[in-house]
Design a protein around this motif. Sequence first.
Motif, PDB file in Angstrom:
ATOM      1  N   GLU A  70      -3.710 -15.504   0.153  1.00  0.00           N
ATOM      2  CA  GLU A  70      -4.994 -16.081   0.545  1.00  0.00           C
ATOM      3  C   GLU A  70      -5.665 -15.132   1.535  1.00  0.00           C
ATOM      4  OE1 GLU A  70      -3.330 -19.105   3.972  1.00  0.00           O
ATOM      5  OE2 GLU A  70      -3.452 -19.823   1.903  1.00  0.00           O
ATOM      6  N   ALA A  71      -6.994 -15.136   1.526  1.00  0.00           N
ATOM      7  CA  ALA A  71      -7.758 -14.188   2.350  1.00  0.00           C
ATOM      8  C   ALA A  71      -7.450 -14.335   3.839  1.00  0.00           C
ATOM      9  CB  ALA A  71      -9.252 -14.363   2.093  1.00  0.00           C
ATOM     10  N   SER A  72      -7.024 -15.526   4.247  1.00  0.00           N
ATOM     11  CA  SER A  72      -6.792 -15.798   5.671  1.00  0.00           C
ATOM     12  C   SER A  72      -5.355 -15.514   6.110  1.00  0.00           C
ATOM     13  CB  SER A  72      -7.129 -17.262   5.975  1.00  0.00           C
ATOM     14  OG  SER A  72      -6.318 -18.125   5.189  1.00  0.00           O
ATOM     15  N   ALA A  73      -4.569 -14.836   5.256  1.00  0.00           N
ATOM     16  CA  ALA A  73      -3.169 -14.544   5.586  1.00  0.00           C
ATOM     17  C   ALA A  73      -3.094 -13.756   6.895  1.00  0.00           C
ATOM     18  CB  ALA A  73      -2.525 -13.750   4.451  1.00  0.00           C
ATOM     19  N   ASP A  74      -2.071 -14.052   7.689  1.00  0.00           N
ATOM     20  CA  ASP A  74      -1.931 -13.422   9.008  1.00  0.00           C
ATOM     21  C   ASP A  74      -1.316 -12.024   8.870  1.00  0.00           C
ATOM     22  OD1 ASP A  74      -1.498 -12.729  11.617  1.00  0.00           O
ATOM     23  OD2 ASP A  74      -0.709 -14.682  12.224  1.00  0.00           O
ATOM     24  N   GLU A  96       5.768 -14.129   4.133  1.00  0.00           N
ATOM     25  CA  GLU A  96       4.820 -15.225   3.949  1.00  0.00           C
ATOM     26  C   GLU A  96       3.374 -14.697   3.930  1.00  0.00           C
ATOM     27  OE1 GLU A  96       3.508 -19.450   6.094  1.00  0.00           O
ATOM     28  OE2 GLU A  96       5.144 -18.249   6.911  1.00  0.00           O
ATOM     29  N   GLY A  97       2.599 -15.150   2.959  1.00  0.00           N
ATOM     30  CA  GLY A  97       1.198 -14.744   2.855  1.00  0.00           C
ATOM     31  C   GLY A  97       0.953 -13.605   1.885  1.00  0.00           C
ATOM     32  N   VAL A  98       2.051 -12.980   1.395  1.00  0.00           N
ATOM     33  CA  VAL A  98       1.917 -11.857   0.466  1.00  0.00           C
ATOM     34  C   VAL A  98       2.292 -12.306  -0.940  1.00  0.00           C
ATOM     35  CG1 VAL A  98       2.747  -9.553  -0.143  1.00  0.00           C
ATOM     36  CG2 VAL A  98       2.409 -10.159   2.264  1.00  0.00           C
ATOM     37  N   LYS A  99       1.377 -12.098  -1.894  1.00  0.00           N
ATOM     38  CA  LYS A  99       1.662 -12.458  -3.284  1.00  0.00           C
ATOM     39  C   LYS A  99       2.407 -11.337  -3.998  1.00  0.00           C
ATOM     40  CE  LYS A  99      -0.485 -14.257  -7.495  1.00  0.00           C
ATOM     41  NZ  LYS A  99       0.075 -13.289  -8.451  1.00  0.00           N
ATOM     42  N   SER A 100       1.953 -10.100  -3.774  1.00  0.00           N
ATOM     43  CA  SER A 100       2.629  -8.946  -4.362  1.00  0.00           C
ATOM     44  C   SER A 100       2.334  -7.714  -3.506  1.00  0.00           C
ATOM     45  CB  SER A 100       2.175  -8.701  -5.805  1.00  0.00           C
ATOM     46  OG  SER A 100       0.810  -8.336  -5.836  1.00  0.00           O
ATOM     47  N   ALA A 101       3.160  -6.686  -3.667  1.00  0.00           N
ATOM     48  CA  ALA A 101       2.958  -5.451  -2.880  1.00  0.00           C
ATOM     49  C   ALA A 101       3.465  -4.254  -3.663  1.00  0.00           C
ATOM     50  CB  ALA A 101       3.685  -5.545  -1.540  1.00  0.00           C
ATOM     51  N   GLU A 102       2.739  -3.148  -3.527  1.00  0.00           N
ATOM     52  CA  GLU A 102       3.161  -1.870  -4.097  1.00  0.00           C
ATOM     53  C   GLU A 102       3.112  -0.835  -2.982  1.00  0.00           C
ATOM     54  OE1 GLU A 102       0.978  -0.557  -7.460  1.00  0.00           O
ATOM     55  OE2 GLU A 102       1.814  -2.057  -8.820  1.00  0.00           O
ATOM     56  N   VAL A 103       4.233  -0.204  -2.701  1.00  0.00           N
ATOM     57  CA  VAL A 103       4.282   0.811  -1.642  1.00  0.00           C
ATOM     58  C   VAL A 103       4.471   2.172  -2.282  1.00  0.00           C
ATOM     59  CG1 VAL A 103       5.510   1.619   0.404  1.00  0.00           C
ATOM     60  CG2 VAL A 103       5.207  -0.834   0.019  1.00  0.00           C
ATOM     61  N   ASN A 104       3.615   3.109  -1.903  1.00  0.00           N
ATOM     62  CA  ASN A 104       3.643   4.446  -2.482  1.00  0.00           C
ATOM     63  C   ASN A 104       4.130   5.442  -1.431  1.00  0.00           C
ATOM     64  OD1 ASN A 104       2.760   7.116  -3.379  1.00  0.00           O
ATOM     65  ND2 ASN A 104       1.659   6.022  -4.984  1.00  0.00           N
ATOM     66  N   TYR A 105       5.304   6.012  -1.677  1.00  0.00           N
ATOM     67  CA  TYR A 105       5.866   6.973  -0.725  1.00  0.00           C
ATOM     68  C   TYR A 105       5.013   8.238  -0.645  1.00  0.00           C
ATOM     69  CZ  TYR A 105       9.036  10.638   0.948  1.00  0.00           C
ATOM     70  OH  TYR A 105       9.582  11.704   1.620  1.00  0.00           O
ATOM     71  N   ALA A 106       4.456   8.653  -1.793  1.00  0.00           N
ATOM     72  CA  ALA A 106       3.722   9.915  -1.827  1.00  0.00           C
ATOM     73  C   ALA A 106       2.486   9.904  -0.936  1.00  0.00           C
ATOM     74  CB  ALA A 106       3.327  10.256  -3.264  1.00  0.00           C
ATOM     75  N   ASN A 107       1.740   8.778  -0.928  1.00  0.00           N
ATOM     76  CA  ASN A 107       0.547   8.766  -0.057  1.00  0.00           C
ATOM     77  C   ASN A 107       0.708   7.836   1.145  1.00  0.00           C
ATOM     78  OD1 ASN A 107       0.206   6.219  -1.111  1.00  0.00           O
ATOM     79  ND2 ASN A 107      -1.706   6.658  -2.188  1.00  0.00           N
ATOM     80  N   LYS A 146      -6.994  -8.111  -2.252  1.00  0.00           N
ATOM     81  CA  LYS A 146      -6.142  -6.930  -2.340  1.00  0.00           C
ATOM     82  C   LYS A 146      -6.618  -5.906  -1.323  1.00  0.00           C
ATOM     83  CE  LYS A 146      -4.417  -5.677  -6.337  1.00  0.00           C
ATOM     84  NZ  LYS A 146      -4.219  -5.118  -7.680  1.00  0.00           N
ATOM     85  N   ILE A 147      -5.684  -5.428  -0.490  1.00  0.00           N
ATOM     86  CA  ILE A 147      -6.037  -4.443   0.537  1.00  0.00           C
ATOM     87  C   ILE A 147      -5.046  -3.280   0.489  1.00  0.00           C
ATOM     88  CG2 ILE A 147      -7.167  -6.054   2.119  1.00  0.00           C
ATOM     89  CD1 ILE A 147      -4.540  -6.207   3.690  1.00  0.00           C
ATOM     90  N   GLU A 148      -5.517  -2.121   0.946  1.00  0.00           N
ATOM     91  CA  GLU A 148      -4.645  -0.954   1.050  1.00  0.00           C
ATOM     92  C   GLU A 148      -4.523  -0.590   2.519  1.00  0.00           C
ATOM     93  OE1 GLU A 148      -4.264   3.689  -0.352  1.00  0.00           O
ATOM     94  OE2 GLU A 148      -6.189   2.807   0.150  1.00  0.00           O
TER      95      GLU A 148
END
Length: 734
Positions: A49-53, A29-40, A4-6
Amino acid sequence: MLKKIELPVTGMSCAACAVSVESTLAHTEGVKSAEVNYANQSAIIELAEASADLEVIKKAVQSIGYDLLIEKPQAEELEKQQEEAYKRIRKNTIASGILALPVFIIGMFWMHMPYGNYIMWALTSPVLLVFGRDFFTNAVKQAKNGKANMDTLVALSTGIAYIYSTFNTFFPEWLASRGMEPHVYFETAAVIIFFILLGRMLETGAKAGTNEALKKLMGLQPAHVILFQNGTETTVPVGEVKRGEIVVVKPGQKIPLDGNVIKGSSYVNESMLTGEPIPVGKKPGDKVFAGTINQQGNFQFETTKTSNETLLSEIIERIKIAQGSKAPIQKTVDKVTSYFVPTVLIVAVVTFIIWSISGYEDASLRGMLSMITVLVIACPCALGLATPTAIMVGIGKAASMGILIKDAESLELGRKTDTLILDKTGTITEGKPKVGMVHWRDAQINEHMLIPVVEALEGKSEHPLASAIQNHFAHDGVRPEINDFKSETGKGVSGIAHGKLYRIGTLKWLQSSGVSLDHKLIQKGEEHLENGSIVVYVSEDTSLIGVISITDKIKAGSKAAVEKITQMGIEVHMLTGDQEKTAATVARSVGISHYESGMMPEDKANYIKALQQKGKTVAMAGDGINDSEALVLADLGIAMGKGTDIAMDAAKATLMHSNLQDIPLLLQLSKKTVVTIRQNLFWAFIYNIIGIPIAAGILYPAFGFLLNPMIAGAAMALSSVSVVSNSLRLKFSN
């Protein structure tokens, strides 16, 4: 393994933008889930997987008109970028305002002045095509991908007004020959662009204030360090320091990294971590932490972590991820927003059609104006900002009080709590037990042989009571070898020394293990239990040979905290692995009527499940490994900052000061945050529910009132600012 990265997202201008980016990321491709925050302006991406492009993910975001900064900039660099973005939008706002003002005056008061239309066209063109060009370029990018957002609404509304007015300026005879007045609406297009830019400028400035607590934490780590290399001192940026390097700290300086003192001594103010105002003595072998302040004396320490790995950086990262997370209510808002813009476009077209066939005078012109007004007033920005800004301020406020909240859902759950479960040792009490009295069975006991055995056995245990016993029996002699060592959580430890089996633990456990009781020792134990002491028993083979009483002082603020929590209408329970009499004494001392003793970790977990089955919303506060299962099962797990890492990982909130009085503060802040979210959503929804029908002209048949698009633009801008401002009030709440 999932990672998980921000990452920062640039180019987002409204809540619909965030929904669009989130949808794109989720289907990349390569993303399992995502949350996008407009406020920040960030995305929390869980990679399959850790090696996702990341380059592929970046291009997917760029294809819809935004950008993902995969080479995550340093805090200072990101702040600089945000400052430059703010300066750019301020420049565009001021410039558009200067040009829009004369257009507004001419259009409203001197519309028949010679060459007035040409002057307005000349002034309006740069407002739209230079200072407001981002609306049009972003709208085109969205359209290419079959999407729409706030920029689409602005571009359509101002673009239609501008094109219609330009046509009437250069070809007025076309409408005039058909008996229609060739009106121009340059003032509408120019003023709308100005107001929306003004709203975004105020919004950007206001949002910057939501992260003050985070900036203060970031400011605790100095930018440069003094390294001791080859006998000389060298100043280098903190980011260049590696593990194992020697850092020099002088009086009054902030400690830049985590490490172990190797030379010199001093006193360090660690209040930012512990809440304790008294400086802590540091000598060789002691740990020091980034962000704490050296009071006096020089010392050198060896770094054990880089700038991105320190305890301070971990705290900052937790807060950032928490601020970026979404409360359950926000997910509903996002779903509404994803349908909102397309719905508004349909409503705008329908408005135009209905006006055009209404039969009113200048029906098509009125229809066009109403359509433009609908497109302008329907901005979903206020809706998108309602929840995340309140969450950001709430979590930031908590951090400034020494409370780390793991995610937005946890902050929302605090409001629903009706039952609080407290662990005893280290939570209600100080967690610094000391041996009070030791009683042996008779004079024939060889203490000199027994003491090393007790110390050696407890030296293998990680229980807080074990270290108290070990410290009390510490001696300079040789420890005996312990064979077949066993530790049974909540019961005690056992091992073989000198050919005999020794056990140290609860009386119930010893009795169940076949140990014969000694009534005099049991009586001594009962006396200490009556005084609130913790009592452990020592056996040799099958004989009870000793009693050890241990005292653990109740924290100064525990009783006041329990009283305050009870006054809030929350039922307080205490669960402990200690004996019944010790538990009863501690519970009575702090005013808790519901308590259970002799609780194993699984017993605590089952107790919580039973309460939840009765419909209770349970919060659990604890500090040890034995509390970790209960902390996970509780609706809201609260860990003590001085407890184990496992407990903090399991919990949803951490009290860095390990003070029970922070629990009512956390619960009150949760309630205030949820109230703020509801206020924001109410005004955002009401604004759109009332505004869109009025903009469409629903009041015209009865009252002859038609909303001016310029007023709609001003109202839209102010609605976003009001939502952010309402959220900022949380910063100043008590």
